[in-house]
Design an enzyme around this catalytic site. Sequence first.
Site, PDB file in Angstrom:
ATOM      1  CG  HIS A  92      -1.694  -1.372   1.248  1.00 51.29           C
ATOM      2  ND1 HIS A  92      -2.640  -1.784   0.325  1.00 51.29           N
ATOM      3  CD2 HIS A  92      -1.528  -2.410   2.113  1.00 51.29           C
ATOM      4  CE1 HIS A  92      -3.047  -3.005   0.636  1.00 51.29           C
ATOM      5  NE2 HIS A  92      -2.385  -3.417   1.706  1.00 51.29           N
ATOM      6  CD  GLU A 129      -1.618  -3.891   5.015  1.00 49.89           C
ATOM      7  OE1 GLU A 129      -1.077  -4.804   4.355  1.00 49.89           O
ATOM      8  OE2 GLU A 129      -2.833  -3.622   4.941  1.00 49.89           O
ATOM      9  CG  HIS A 185       1.025  -6.745   2.246  1.00 49.22           C
ATOM     10  ND1 HIS A 185       0.108  -5.841   1.765  1.00 49.22           N
ATOM     11  CD2 HIS A 185       1.829  -7.073   1.196  1.00 49.22           C
ATOM     12  CE1 HIS A 185       0.340  -5.618   0.479  1.00 49.22           C
ATOM     13  NE2 HIS A 185       1.377  -6.349   0.111  1.00 49.22           N
ATOM     14  CD  GLU A 267      -1.077 -10.058   4.515  1.00 48.18           C
ATOM     15  OE1 GLU A 267      -0.971  -9.171   5.397  1.00 48.18           O
ATOM     16  OE2 GLU A 267      -1.698  -9.887   3.449  1.00 48.18           O
TER      17      GLU A 267
END
Length: 304
Positions: A92, A129, A185, A267
Amino acid sequence: MSYSGPEFDPPQQRRPRRAPLAVGLAALVPGALLGWVVYEAVGKPGGSDAGQAGATTTRSAAASAGDDAKVPGPTGPALPLKGKVVVIDPGHNPGNFQHTSEINQKVDIGTNWKECDTTGTSTNAGYSEARFSLDVAHRLRTLLERQGATVKLTHDGNRPAWGPCVTRRAQIGNEAHADAAISIHADGAPEGDRGFHVILPASVHSGGADTRPIVASSRTLGERVEKDFAAVTGSAPSNYVGGGTGLDVRKDLGGLNLSTVPKVFIECGNMRDSTDAARLTSGAWRQKAAQGISDGISGFLRGA
């Protein structure tokens, strides 16, 4: 070897024999200069055995004198990742929320069309995040560069101000001919779902996507990252994805589908779970996360 202090000519005197040279000079020369005098008397290091003996005597004399004589040490260990290229993709972008129309445009990821990018998730307290992934990426870059790797980021928070699109993120790794690429992430699952997992590319051959050449190498990369991340951070593999293996295979991520170099996603934890959130918001833990990822990438690149 060269002497960095002022030039010094020792007093002329008759030496009884060459063998006790250091002993005779010790009475005449201050300790700080003893190592240099022996070095000058016995010989500069060169290609000969005598030169090497001189260098050894210098170190020994300086050490026995207990002074601060500057004796050149080894040039340092070889950089294990020199010549390797690593692309880090911070998930992101902190500016995505201000560019919703741009990130909502659809792009072709081979298997289907999906949004260019998303804003990502955040902890219940509002730690995003995007901020997390960028911080870990910066720490990871430092660790890899110290080992000699050339490191490229797909974005650095404000350049560009949003995105880039998932298609471009994959392209950056491809254009760099990266030896390894990783996308960082943190998840946004319900409370109680916790732990980390590494996402591997499925075998995809559809549209502009063909992961077949990188499936095996990406799995090796992912397995190394999973192992070292767990060891360094003390985090357990996900209790809701991957059946306890810490690994997941997906074909719906453009960053993996369009990659032509070994690549995985990680993640690092679930931002919506209070236990994981406490870790993710800790700078000390994020340093461990970066170290675990670095160890995994380094082991993969070295074939260790």
